[in-house]
Design an enzyme around this catalytic site. Sequence first.
Site, PDB file in Angstrom:
ATOM      1  N   ASP A   1      -4.251  -2.333  -2.433  1.00  0.00           N
ATOM      2  CA  ASP A   1      -4.505  -0.967  -2.897  1.00  0.00           C
ATOM      3  C   ASP A   1      -4.377  -0.063  -1.669  1.00  0.00           C
ATOM      4  O   ASP A   1      -4.403  -0.537  -0.525  1.00  0.00           O
ATOM      5  CB  ASP A   1      -5.894  -0.848  -3.549  1.00  0.00           C
ATOM      6  CG  ASP A   1      -6.001   0.419  -4.401  1.00  0.00           C
ATOM      7  OD1 ASP A   1      -5.105   1.287  -4.307  1.00  0.00           O
ATOM      8  OD2 ASP A   1      -6.983   0.555  -5.162  1.00  0.00           O
TER       9      ASP A   1
HETATM   10  C1  BGC Z   1      -5.997   3.689  -6.440  1.00  0.00           C
HETATM   11  C2  BGC Z   1      -4.862   2.917  -7.084  1.00  0.00           C
HETATM   12  C3  BGC Z   1      -3.608   3.737  -7.029  1.00  0.00           C
HETATM   13  C4  BGC Z   1      -3.315   4.077  -5.579  1.00  0.00           C
HETATM   14  C5  BGC Z   1      -2.043   4.879  -5.376  1.00  0.00           C
HETATM   15  C6  BGC Z   1      -5.640   4.190  -5.065  1.00  0.00           C
HETATM   16  O1  BGC Z   1      -6.591   5.080  -4.588  1.00  0.00           O
HETATM   17  O2  BGC Z   1      -7.148   2.878  -6.380  1.00  0.00           O
HETATM   18  O3  BGC Z   1      -5.185   2.604  -8.414  1.00  0.00           O
HETATM   19  O4  BGC Z   1      -2.541   3.054  -7.633  1.00  0.00           O
HETATM   20  O5  BGC Z   1      -4.399   4.831  -5.053  1.00  0.00           O
HETATM   21  O6  BGC Z   1      -2.197   6.175  -5.815  1.00  0.00           O
END
Ligand code: BGC
Length: 760
Positions: free
Chosen positions: A273
Amino acid sequence: MKKVIFILGVITTINVHAQLPQLGKAAIKEVISSMTLEEKAQMVNGASTNGYDSTSKLLISQAKNLVPGAAGITTPIPRLGITSAVLSDGPAGLRIKPKRPNSDATFYCTGFPVATLLAATWNKDLVQNVGAAMGNETLEYGADVLLAPGMNIQRNLLNGRNFEYYSEDPLLAGKTAAAFVRGVQSQGVGTSIKHFACNNQETNRHQTNAIVSQRALRELYLKNFEIAVKESNPWTVMTSYNKLNGRYTSETPVLINTILRNEWGFKGMVMSDWHGGSNPIDQMLAGNDLLEPGRKIDYDTLLKSLKSGKLAVSVVDKNIERILEMVQKTPRFTGYIPSNKPDLKAHALVTRQSATEGLVLLKNEKQALPLKSSLKNVALFGVYSYDLFTAGGTGSGDVNKAYVVNLQQGFANANIPLETNFVAMYSKYIGDSMPFIKKSKEIKGWQRTYHLPELLPTEIDLKASAANSDIAIITFGRNSGEGSDRIINYDFVLTDGEKKLLTDVSNAFHKAGKKVVVILNICGVIETASWKNLPDAILVAWQPGQEGGNSIVDVLKGIENPSGKLPVTFPVNYEEVPSAKNFPSEYATEVDATKDKKRNVDYTKYEEGIYVGYRHYSTFGKTVSYPFGYGLSYTSFKYGNLKVTTKGDDIIATLTITNTGKVAGKEVAELYITAPKGKLDKPKYELKAFTKTKLLQPSESQTIELIFHKSDLASFDESSSSWVADAGDYKISVGASVEDIRTKVVYNLPEKWEKKVKGW
Ligand code: BGC
């Protein structure tokens, strides 16, 4: 002349590159062996590190503009024929910037219903269709991987991201995710099932340590991912931010290499993530192939370790192999030219229609709904009926959509007049409050949403309104998003203002012999037990996407018969939630003695074990406000007798469902098992299969099959690290909710079934 030189220059470059192994033409291993260590360290990092030399800096800055607003990209290396893959959120539709500098064109995407609503349809074909529409927008706007679905278990109703997730039950979450992935990937783009695993809270999400038993992990928090991986082959998996039993998930080899890859057979790529984890070397070793969006510090650490031999080049080569296998599949690599013109009109119809199937009718006394065709006038209350109506949640689960149809507009589109007095009052009130709402959004960003107090009409106004209109409709709304959890006061319970509005409207309208309907435009479960006796009907609309007002009115009018069922229990109060004492809300008072903290934000003990949601309420005989799997229809269904046969290791339950009412409708049949007494304690009911009928006309029947596997009878025995189903009599129950079992049969498993798996 200049032009010619330029063209020659390009040709020369191509010729030089042609001598090197090119991705797609040469074997991937050969391509990797032609990479420098710098390129390798860059490749396992998303391209936001800005490049390691001037050429790569330039390439990366160009790549970043491929799809403005996308969350991340992989590193391009043109000399080896490696293109970037564009990774973009999210679960309710593609999240990119709607406008671009130097362009008059717009790049709006469709705001589809949130994940919880999709799960509430219990309709895998429908979810697959919605996924296909999202996949098509991903393709046509030039992105390669949709960072969705979110599929964590809704362990606690206060999680701020529950709207991005499907259910408290792993089977429903897993099957819905699989259908979604199949739909998106049918368009030739990828998905990233997320967040693997146990990202069940937002509070302190980068640091918290989820302490979870092996049994709960296997049966709940990994089960949903296992189903999705095995049934839909997602291109990628995204690890979660949190630690799990002491280690960051992206740094845990047993989770990624042993379970996901070796045991479940996942063939794709694993990414972190965004800025997740703390040690890039451990992430590589654990099989977390790609670090997104890429940090300079991680690039430096990896390069140094590769040079010193602290990190074997062969480890990173394997990570890169999986990244390149993914890149090779992308539309960008295969040369697809995006149109930037997906059929937004067609997709608006997809969202309008699909949302109606996930609306859940909780109450409908004396057929308050559907609205009578003779109806002349509706009195519409609640700020969420108007401009505060929410189509979806905030954060990376949001979508930049061209418009949102609120309930007021939904009625206008259906030519149902609203009482003008209130329309004017609400429009002035919300208009005047907009500067505060905007300001609060600026200050709080993704974190929290502004709570506009309800407008309270005077007794005189209400009396007049009850005399002039045929029915009252009140919408209560809640919104939330990534970065923070919800709080009990306000997010879960109705405010005093909302309660007063409901009481006053109900009194005035009931006195005048008129009905009152409550619409819940909510991101997650709210308290209903204390007020549900007041209105005549309650409809959960969740966050139904950009056509939400139209979808709701279609159901209110009876053009669509509601067929959604709850994918999550509505408990009587928060204290009854099995994880209430172990969730870092203001209610959790556990004191971490070593750090003298009032909140258990550093760790979360999943003390309730496997007893999450209905597994808890049904086993321990707790009364709930509305049970898992519950939802009314404008018609009624009769369940015929259940028969069970077997075919190999498949268990097939067959029954006939008949529409016994006056209008056409669809029914969801849910199959639960109750295990015989054995060594392990078992929940009273566990969902093992479900299906939704076709649209049944009055008196029409359909014979349905609910199929599950012998292995689905098993529970996880930690002492032997194996799945075990004891021999004996299993009760198989099929019903309209976990509390409304209509037909039962006993299935005898003649011999114990067991499968050993590698331990944690
Ligand atoms: C989130 C993810 C997301 C990623 C990209 C993160 O803060 O937890 O779910 O895909 O950001 O935007």
